[in-house]
Each structure stands twice: as C-alpha cells, then as structure tokens.
Write a protein that holds these residues in place. Structure first.
Motif, PDB file in Angstrom:
ATOM      1  N   UNK A   2       0.848  -1.196   0.000  1.00 22.35           N
ATOM      2  CA  UNK A   2       0.000   0.000   0.000  1.00 22.35           C
ATOM      3  C   UNK A   2       0.883   1.246   0.000  1.00 22.35           C
ATOM      4  N   UNK A   3       1.466   1.584  -1.152  1.00 19.28           N
ATOM      5  CA  UNK A   3       2.399   2.721  -1.196  1.00 19.28           C
ATOM      6  C   UNK A   3       1.780   4.043  -0.744  1.00 19.28           C
ATOM      7  N   UNK A   4       0.483   4.249  -1.049  1.00 17.21           N
ATOM      8  CA  UNK A   4      -0.167   5.500  -0.640  1.00 17.21           C
ATOM      9  C   UNK A   4      -0.252   5.604   0.877  1.00 17.21           C
ATOM     10  N   UNK A   5      -0.680   4.515   1.522  1.00 17.26           N
ATOM     11  CA  UNK A   5      -0.774   4.511   2.980  1.00 17.26           C
ATOM     12  C   UNK A   5       0.620   4.604   3.602  1.00 17.26           C
ATOM     13  N   UNK A   6       1.584   3.896   2.984  1.00 20.30           N
ATOM     14  CA  UNK A   6       2.959   3.932   3.496  1.00 20.30           C
ATOM     15  C   UNK A   6       3.519   5.347   3.453  1.00 20.30           C
ATOM     16  N   UNK A   7       3.280   6.068   2.349  1.00 21.33           N
ATOM     17  CA  UNK A   7       3.790   7.443   2.219  1.00 21.33           C
ATOM     18  C   UNK A   7       3.207   8.335   3.303  1.00 21.33           C
ATOM     19  N   UNK A   8       1.916   8.158   3.592  1.00 25.50           N
ATOM     20  CA  UNK A   8       1.255   8.955   4.623  1.00 25.50           C
ATOM     21  C   UNK A   8       1.838   8.655   6.003  1.00 25.50           C
ATOM     22  N   UNK A   9       2.084   7.366   6.275  1.00 25.58           N
ATOM     23  CA  UNK A   9       2.624   6.980   7.581  1.00 25.58           C
ATOM     24  C   UNK A   9       4.082   7.412   7.723  1.00 25.58           C
ATOM     25  N   UNK A  10       4.874   7.314   6.645  1.00 24.53           N
ATOM     26  CA  UNK A  10       6.265   7.763   6.692  1.00 24.53           C
ATOM     27  C   UNK A  10       6.344   9.256   7.002  1.00 24.53           C
ATOM     28  N   UNK A  11       5.452  10.021   6.409  1.00 21.94           N
ATOM     29  CA  UNK A  11       5.425  11.457   6.694  1.00 21.94           C
ATOM     30  C   UNK A  11       5.095  11.696   8.167  1.00 21.94           C
ATOM     31  N   UNK A  12       4.233  10.842   8.722  1.00 21.58           N
ATOM     32  CA  UNK A  12       3.862  10.951  10.130  1.00 21.58           C
ATOM     33  C   UNK A  12       5.031  10.592  11.050  1.00 21.58           C
ATOM     34  N   UNK A  13       5.945   9.725  10.560  1.00 21.49           N
ATOM     35  CA  UNK A  13       7.063   9.242  11.381  1.00 21.49           C
ATOM     36  C   UNK A  13       8.392   9.928  11.048  1.00 21.49           C
ATOM     37  N   UNK A  14       8.363  11.010  10.303  1.00 24.28           N
ATOM     38  CA  UNK A  14       9.616  11.621   9.849  1.00 24.28           C
ATOM     39  C   UNK A  14      10.457  12.149  11.003  1.00 24.28           C
ATOM     40  N   UNK A  15       9.828  12.403  12.173  1.00 26.51           N
ATOM     41  CA  UNK A  15      10.554  12.966  13.317  1.00 26.51           C
ATOM     42  C   UNK A  15      11.205  11.889  14.181  1.00 26.51           C
ATOM     43  N   UNK A  65       3.653  -5.190  -8.564  1.00 28.78           N
ATOM     44  CA  UNK A  65       3.869  -3.787  -8.921  1.00 28.78           C
ATOM     45  C   UNK A  65       3.774  -2.888  -7.696  1.00 28.78           C
ATOM     46  N   UNK A  66       2.701  -3.045  -6.910  1.00 27.52           N
ATOM     47  CA  UNK A  66       2.532  -2.208  -5.717  1.00 27.52           C
ATOM     48  C   UNK A  66       3.588  -2.533  -4.669  1.00 27.52           C
ATOM     49  N   UNK A  67       3.978  -3.790  -4.597  1.00 25.03           N
ATOM     50  CA  UNK A  67       5.016  -4.160  -3.639  1.00 25.03           C
ATOM     51  C   UNK A  67       6.341  -3.494  -4.005  1.00 25.03           C
ATOM     52  N   UNK A  68       6.666  -3.459  -5.301  1.00 24.00           N
ATOM     53  CA  UNK A  68       7.894  -2.802  -5.767  1.00 24.00           C
ATOM     54  C   UNK A  68       7.842  -1.308  -5.482  1.00 24.00           C
ATOM     55  N   UNK A  69       6.680  -0.679  -5.719  1.00 22.03           N
ATOM     56  CA  UNK A  69       6.521   0.746  -5.418  1.00 22.03           C
ATOM     57  C   UNK A  69       6.745   1.018  -3.936  1.00 22.03           C
ATOM     58  N   UNK A  70       6.200   0.138  -3.092  1.00 23.83           N
ATOM     59  CA  UNK A  70       6.349   0.316  -1.642  1.00 23.83           C
ATOM     60  C   UNK A  70       7.807   0.193  -1.235  1.00 23.83           C
ATOM     61  N   UNK A  71       8.499  -0.799  -1.777  1.00 25.52           N
ATOM     62  CA  UNK A  71       9.926  -0.992  -1.437  1.00 25.52           C
ATOM     63  C   UNK A  71      10.770   0.186  -1.903  1.00 25.52           C
ATOM     64  N   UNK A  72      10.515   0.676  -3.115  1.00 25.79           N
ATOM     65  CA  UNK A  72      11.269   1.830  -3.620  1.00 25.79           C
ATOM     66  C   UNK A  72      11.048   3.056  -2.735  1.00 25.79           C
ATOM     67  N   UNK A  73       9.808   3.234  -2.307  1.00 26.64           N
ATOM     68  CA  UNK A  73       9.483   4.354  -1.419  1.00 26.64           C
ATOM     69  C   UNK A  73      10.241   4.238  -0.101  1.00 26.64           C
ATOM     70  N   UNK A  74      10.265   3.039   0.456  1.00 26.46           N
ATOM     71  CA  UNK A  74      10.968   2.810   1.722  1.00 26.46           C
ATOM     72  C   UNK A  74      12.480   3.009   1.558  1.00 26.46           C
ATOM     73  N   UNK A  75      13.028   2.533   0.438  1.00 28.12           N
ATOM     74  CA  UNK A  75      14.469   2.676   0.186  1.00 28.12           C
ATOM     75  C   UNK A  75      14.859   4.144   0.059  1.00 28.12           C
ATOM     76  N   UNK A  76      14.052   4.911  -0.697  1.00 25.13           N
ATOM     77  CA  UNK A  76      14.340   6.340  -0.866  1.00 25.13           C
ATOM     78  C   UNK A  76      14.229   7.085   0.464  1.00 25.13           C
ATOM     79  N   UNK A  77      13.219   6.747   1.243  1.00 26.30           N
ATOM     80  CA  UNK A  77      13.030   7.398   2.542  1.00 26.30           C
ATOM     81  C   UNK A  77      14.187   7.074   3.480  1.00 26.30           C
ATOM     82  N   UNK A  78      14.627   5.804   3.472  1.00 27.29           N
ATOM     83  CA  UNK A  78      15.754   5.391   4.321  1.00 27.29           C
ATOM     84  C   UNK A  78      17.035   6.119   3.919  1.00 27.29           C
TER      85      UNK A  78
END
Length: 333
Positions: free
Chosen positions: A22-35, A53-66
């Motif tokens: 769920x890349x959309x939900x993950x992006x929202x939660x990552x923004x909430x945890x940025x601190x 496809x969605x799993x790859x999007x989620x992993x890429x999002x997590x990798x970029x955030x990390x």
C-alpha cells in the motif's frame, strides 16, 4: 492515577513500521514518522504473480526514505523479505527482527497515524511496566473521556500501535511463530476457559477469529499472539486517551472492526469490560440492555421469517390469521 518517571527523550525506543503493498498509505505513515530518531522499515514480499507492482513501489518508497534519513544523520534500517511470508509470519518476522536489534520498541503498521504525544506516553508506559511481569505490552485502545485514571490494565490488549521489550515479548513471539495455532490443540472446555472472564461479545468475536486460525493457520498474527498472551494470563497497559488513528484499508477506517466484531462506537461500559469486571448498572448498562433486547428481537423476527418460508403451505394458513389477530390487539407478532 498511576505515576511514573518522565521519559528520557534522549533514549527513546526504536520504531518498527510494517509494510506490504500500500504505497499510498505507506507514504502517509512515513510522513507521520519523519521525526522519529530510530526507525526500522520492514516490507513483506509479493505473492506469486500478484501485487508485485505495488510491492515494488512500496519498497522503492521505503528505500528512498531510508536513504534521505541516513543522509540527514537519522538511524534507519531496512529489511525486505525475498518472498511472501503471509499475514502471520510476515509481521512476526518483522517484530522478532526489531527485538533482535533493539531492547525496546514501538510497533506500527502502514495504516496507522500517531498523535504527537504517542512516543512520550508509550515511553512512560514502558517505564511503568518494567517491574510488572504480568504486563507484556503498552497497547493503544479507544478513548475514555470520563475515565478517572490515565492507564487501564486489560486482558484485551489491542496490538494496533503498541510497545514492548525484548524480555517481555520474546517468549510470546517464539510461541506464536509455531506452525499450528494454540487453539487447534485444545478441547472445547479448554477453549472456553481460555476466554473465561471476558465480555460476552468479546468471547463470541474471539471464538470466531480463533476458529478461523484452524482453517487458515497462516491468518493474522494478532490472534496467534493473543492466544498465547491469554493462556499466559498476561495483561496489557492501555492509555485511556487514544494516541493513534487507524485509517484502514480504504482510508476511512470504516472497515476497522472493534473487539466486539462491530464497526459502531463503544459505550463506556463496554470499554471497561475489556477483561474487567462487569459494571453493576447505570445509564450505560440500561442502554446496553435495551440494545441487546432490540438485537435479539431482530434475530427472532429473522428466524420467524425463515421458518415461515420453510413451513409447508397448509400450515402457513394457520400462521397468518394468528399473526393478524395479534396485530389487531395491538400486540407484537
């Protein structure tokens, strides 16, 4: 009211974020945890030929955030499963990873948003349960605006946004990871004893969910862990002010089921009965009894309609006049 030492903000516990597709939900939660100062990111693998496809999007999002966090000097680790572990072993693997790496931690899934006071409150909760071998976690509940205390001890710890330590949760995680659920090896009498003392609605709901584990042993990790927690007689410490929001699969939270198997709001009496002794009475108790009466009335009406449809035609002629006479007298059919 319970009192405990104020949390040391320099030694806050790590956060674990569990993700899947769920890349959309993950992006929202990552923004909430940025601190967050110390963050561990886990993502389960895709199912064969599905959700890749969605799993790859989620992993890429997590990798970029990390990568951004590491560049900014924030402590961050990632763990991506090579294959799909499922709704049981996936989260359990992530939680075991957290407590191998850290002594204490807070666990959040990808559809949970935390209030600003979550970290400080849960750190205080962890300090309160440090000397309590009968309490295994600090777990989020639902708000109790009129509750006289800040914390509530309960057998029904909701592992939605929660915190624990390696010493307390480690043995439970090991047992919950076993192939067969605890429920499968128990007789009906033993199962009833496991749920003894809980609110009647909670018993019915958990019995149904635990039965699903017999059919689908790889189903939700929550209930595997809960079975062993109940058998061990362990309690959860719940803040009486809600410090999280469950946005749910569709973002509305409407699909999020409470411990009674309902999506409606709780009465205060029901909240106190998450493993607590039933309240003797009061306004909430009277309204609940009225609600129960109406609910069972609807059940009886539904059964009556089913029986009427199943009844042979000659007998239906007897049923109909009786129903009409009852209505003419002003009674209930």
């Amino acid at each position: 009211e319970r009192k405990g030492p104020e949390p040391d903000l320099k030694t806050m516990s790590a956060f674990l974020l569990i993700n899947y597709t769920r890349p959309d939900k993950t992006a929202e939660t990552l923004d909430n945890l940025r601190w967050v100062k110390d963050l561990l990111l886990f993502c389960d693998g895709p199912k064969a030929g599905k959700d890749s496809k969605k799993n790859t999007e989620t992993r890429n999002l997590l990798s970029d955030f990390a990568a951004l966090r590491k560049a900014g000097g924030y402590k961050t680790q990632t763990l991506f499963a090579e294959q799909n572990l499922g709704p049981k072993l996936g989260p359990l693997t992530a939680i075991q990873w957290l407590f191998r790496e850290r002594e204490t931690g807070h666990i959040v899934e990808d559809d949970i948003l935390l209030a600003p006071g979550f970290e400080a409150a849960h750190e205080q909760g962890l300090s309160l349960i440090a000397g309590r071998p009968d309490i295994f976690a600090v777990a989020e509940g639902h708000p109790l605006p009129d509750c006289p205390t800040k914390w509530l001890e309960t057998r029904m710890a909701r592992l939605v946004a929660w915190s624990s330590t390696r010493e307390k949760i480690g043995p439970l995680l090991e047992k919950a990871s076993q192939e067969k659920p605890l429920w499968s090896g128990k007789t009906t009498a033993q199962r009833a004893r496991l749920l003894n003392g809980l609110h009647p609605k909670t018993k019915v709901f958990l019995w149904k969910e635990f039965w699903r584990l017999d059919v689908r042993p790889q189903w939700s990790w929550h209930y595997h862990l809960m079975q062993h927690q109940l058998e061990a007689g362990l309690l959860g410490l719940t803040p009486t002010a809600r410090l999280h929001e469950n946005t749910g699969v569709d973002g509305s939270g409407a699909n999020c089921i409470n411990l009674f198997g309902e999506t409606e709001g709780f009465t205060q009496k029901e909240l106190y009965q998450w493993g607590e002794k039933p309240d003797a009475g009061g306004k909430d108790a009277q309204s609940e009894r009225k609600m129960e009466t109406e609910r069972y009335g609807r059940i009886h009406q539904a059964l009556g309609r089913i029986l009427y449809k199943m009844t042979p035609v000659p007998w239906k002629n007897i049923w109909k006049p009786a129903k009409t006479r009852c209505q003419k007298r002003g009674g209930t059919p």
